[in-house]
Design an enzyme around this catalytic site. Structure first.
Site, PDB file in Angstrom:
ATOM      1  N   GLY A   9       0.975  -1.015   0.149  1.00 13.21           N
ATOM      2  CA  GLY A   9      -0.022  -0.070  -0.049  1.00 13.21           C
ATOM      3  C   GLY A   9       0.934   1.380  -0.079  1.00 13.21           C
ATOM      4  CB  ALA A  11      -1.461   5.849  -0.795  1.00 12.99           C
ATOM      5  CG  MET A  13      -0.399   8.274   5.148  1.00 11.91           C
ATOM      6  SD  MET A  13       0.528   9.494   6.449  1.00 11.91           S
ATOM      7  CE  MET A  13       0.471   8.485   7.922  1.00 11.91           C
ATOM      8  CG  ASN A  32       0.838  -0.007  -4.598  1.00  8.98           C
ATOM      9  OD1 ASN A  32       0.301   0.577  -3.449  1.00  8.98           O
ATOM     10  ND2 ASN A  32       0.261   0.634  -5.900  1.00  8.98           N
ATOM     11  CB  SER A 128      -0.718  10.580  14.805  1.00 13.31           C
ATOM     12  OG  SER A 128      -1.005  11.811  14.850  1.00 13.31           O
ATOM     13  CE  LYS A 183      -3.816   8.579  14.345  1.00 15.34           C
ATOM     14  NZ  LYS A 183      -4.551   8.869  13.271  1.00 15.34           N
ATOM     15  CG  HIS A 186      -4.160  11.287  18.411  1.00 20.28           C
ATOM     16  ND1 HIS A 186      -4.288  11.735  16.885  1.00 20.28           N
ATOM     17  CD2 HIS A 186      -2.911  11.995  18.408  1.00 20.28           C
ATOM     18  CE1 HIS A 186      -3.623  12.542  16.492  1.00 20.28           C
ATOM     19  NE2 HIS A 186      -2.408  12.762  17.143  1.00 20.28           N
ATOM     20  CG  ASN A 187      -7.651  10.749  14.603  1.00 15.51           C
ATOM     21  OD1 ASN A 187      -6.327  10.840  14.953  1.00 15.51           O
ATOM     22  ND2 ASN A 187      -7.626  10.349  13.364  1.00 15.51           N
ATOM     23  CD  GLU A 190      -6.232  15.147  14.116  1.00 12.60           C
ATOM     24  OE1 GLU A 190      -5.302  14.504  14.324  1.00 12.60           O
ATOM     25  OE2 GLU A 190      -6.839  15.185  13.031  1.00 12.60           O
TER      26      GLU A 190
HETATM   27  C1  6PG Z   1      -3.186  12.045  12.272  1.00 10.92           C
HETATM   28  C2  6PG Z   1      -4.715  12.399  11.503  1.00 10.92           C
HETATM   29  C3  6PG Z   1      -4.860  11.764  10.350  1.00 10.92           C
HETATM   30  C4  6PG Z   1      -6.354  12.058  10.139  1.00 10.92           C
HETATM   31  C5  6PG Z   1      -6.611  13.528   9.757  1.00 10.92           C
HETATM   32  C6  6PG Z   1      -7.814  13.542   9.120  1.00 10.92           C
HETATM   33  O1  6PG Z   1      -3.250  11.678  13.492  1.00 10.92           O
HETATM   34  O2  6PG Z   1      -2.320  12.021  11.498  1.00 10.92           O
HETATM   35  O3  6PG Z   1      -5.495  12.318  12.804  1.00 10.92           O
HETATM   36  O4  6PG Z   1      -4.849  10.118  11.074  1.00 10.92           O
HETATM   37  O5  6PG Z   1      -6.524  11.242   8.981  1.00 10.92           O
HETATM   38  O6  6PG Z   1      -6.519  14.322  10.798  1.00 10.92           O
HETATM   39  O7  6PG Z   1      -9.060  13.340   9.731  1.00 10.92           O
HETATM   40  P1  6PG Z   1     -10.401  13.921   9.360  1.00 10.92           P
HETATM   41  O8  6PG Z   1     -10.506  13.683   7.975  1.00 10.92           O
HETATM   42  O9  6PG Z   1     -11.440  13.098   9.993  1.00 10.92           O
HETATM   43  O10 6PG Z   1     -10.328  15.520   9.887  1.00 10.92           O
END
Ligand code: 6PG
Length: 477
Positions: A9, A11, A13, A32, A128, A183, A186-187, A190
């Site tokens: 994969g 892409a 990341m 890939n 992240s 994680k 965490h988001n 965020e």
């Molecule tokens: C990270 C981010 C990532 C996430 C984006 C977009 O920790 O690097 O959290 O994983 O994909 O922040 O998230 P949204 O599209 O839900 O805003």
């Protein structure tokens, strides 16, 4: 040569993660579905380290040293299951599949269990830091077995971000889905951080009357203090950016409809299931969905409300200081809520998550990295069973010092009709927690009245019911 790690994969990341491993001296097998992507990576970045490009699943697996370490970096959901199904039959007991996507932790638990029966370690891993993090050092949150971490840990520690004190931003979070759960939260945090920053911006603009460029400067100043963080830093960058096509502030030409891929929403859904009040995070998710309801917003534009009257210069500066206090206090609350959710998840699933470690690995690499996290770590290090971040003395004192300004900011927001759902939910949470008595007693009375749902008393043990339809005497239930 056999590769120590493989990435399928490629892409952005996956590609950057593969390069990060290679730059740190590991031999990295690449795979890939669209083969050209694999070769493009080698063509473009082959000089950075040792890559083993492969074209088929069989070749990919054959290129890996044993036990195999295979990272999948594909979209969460069905694509992840498809890749697992493709590779699992080719693997042997002791091999590891690392899912570095934003998977739902419940999926991770299911996959881990299924693969465990085959003797394969499935390591759901939160990563992240976006593209840059993947390349230069992300914050890494692996779940899965202890054995898998013994094998993977040293490699992850090498490629991870390092906190200011040099500590790698990775730890074995806990078994099965623990890494993806952390994680997810965490988001959620965020989202809350971003919403609070958004509210601060809107208040500085509508109440204080500052321009985006001036607000960028204010954020830059804040970034030198206790709010020092990646999100504050990039906020200043975004706010000071000018649109080339129109010459207007960039923030004024972007459609004000926030999108989301789901992890913030999951944080709230799971919090509801666990019974954890994450009101600040929930408001952040709802604020994004509200922003996208264009028809509803169009239909509501004529509704009555005060017209925001910007303050004079001196008042504006004083107001900006207050907003900093409100933002900081609200931030403490959203982290309090997020850590509560992690503690509750850990309890529910027997993960034994070390909250201080979580704070520690969020200090670098990830989107919510901030000086503040060092203090959260210190709070949990001082007392691992801290009932809530708010019960840490330092945070409690800071909130105490901020609260007058926090309230004043909300008074101004309310009076001027500027929505501040995050600030307001955070304050309500704070006030509810410190209240002597809550109207929950009345709720219990109502439930008992209409449904004989019973209540407990403050002065005696047991459950009781009042005969509301009769002589209103009390019976033991
Ligand atoms: C990270 C981010 C990532 C996430 C984006 C977009 O920790 O690097 O959290 O994983 O994909 O922040 O998230 P949204 O599209 O839900 O805003």
């Amino acid at each position: 040569t056999s590769a120590q790690i493989g990435v399928t994969g490629l892409a952005v990341m996956g590609r950057n993660l593969a390069r990060n491993f290679a730059r740190n001296g590991y031999t990295v097998a690449l795979h890939n579905r669209t083969v050209s992507r694999t070769h493009d990576l080698v063509k473009e970045f082959g000089h950075e380290g040792d890559f083993v490009p492969t074209e088929t699943a069989e070749d990919f697996v054959a290129a890996l040293e044993r036990p195999r370490r295979l990272i999948i970096m594909v979209k969460a959901g069905a694509p992840t299951d498809a890749v697992i199904q493709e590779f699992a039959p080719l693997l042997e007991p002791g091999d590891m599949i690392i899912d570095g996507g934003n998977a739902h932790f419940a999926d991770t638990r299911r996959r881990e269990k299924d693969l465990r029966e085959q003797g394969i370690h499935f390591v759901g891993t939160g990563i992240s830091g976006g593209e840059e993090g993947a390349l230069h050092g992300p914050s890494i949150m692996p779940g899965g077995s202890k054995e898998s971490y013994a094998s993977l840990g040293p490699m992850l520690e090498k490629i991870s971000a390092k906190a200011k004190d040099g500590a790698p931003c990775v730890t074995h979070v806990g078994p099965d889905g623990a890494g993806h759960f952390v994680k997810m939260v965490h988001n959620g945090i965020e989202y809350a951080d971003m919403q609070l920053i958004g509210e601060a911006y809107q208040l500085l603009r509508d109440v204080a009357g500052y321009s985006p460029a001036q607000i960028a400067e204010i954020f830059r100043t804040w970034n030198t203090g206790r709010l020092d963080s990646y999100l504050i830093e990039i906020t200043a960058e975004v706010l000071s950016h000018v649109d080339a096509a129109t010459g207007k502030p960039f923030v004024d030409v972007v459609l004000d409809q926030a999108e989301q891929k789901g992890t913030g929403r999951w944080t709230v859904q799971i919090a509801l299931d666990l019974g954890v009040p994450v009101s600040g995070i929930a408001e952040a998710v709802f604020a994004r969905s509200l922003s996208g309801h264009t028809a509803l917003r169009d239909a509501s534009r004529g509704l009555a409300g005060p017209k925001a009257e910007p303050l004079g210069e001196d008042e504006a500066a004083a107001f900006a200081d207050r907003v900093e206090q409100a933002l900081y206090a609200s931030k403490i609350v959203s982290y309090t809520q997020g850590f509560h959710e992690i503690a509750a998840g850990s309890e529910e699933y027997d993960w034994n998550i070390d909250l201080g470690k979580v704070a520690s690995i969020w200090r670098g690499g990830c989107i919510i990295r901030a000086a503040f996290l060092d203090r959260i770590r210190a709070a949990y290090d001082a007392r691992a069973d801290l009932p809530s971040l708010l019960s840490d003395e330092t945070f409690a004192q800071e909130i105490a010092a901020a609260q007058d300004d926090w309230r004043e900011v909300l008074v101004a927001a309310t009076r001027q009709g500027v929505p501040a759902p995050g600030f307001s939910a955070a304050l309500a949470y704070y006030d509810a927690l410190r209240a002597d008595r809550l109207p929950a007693a009345l709720t219990q009375g109502q439930r008992d009245f209409f449904g004989a749902h019973t209540y407990r008393r403050t002065d005696r043990a047991g459950s009781f019911h009042t005969l509301w339809g009769g002589d209103r005497s009390e019976v033991e239930a």
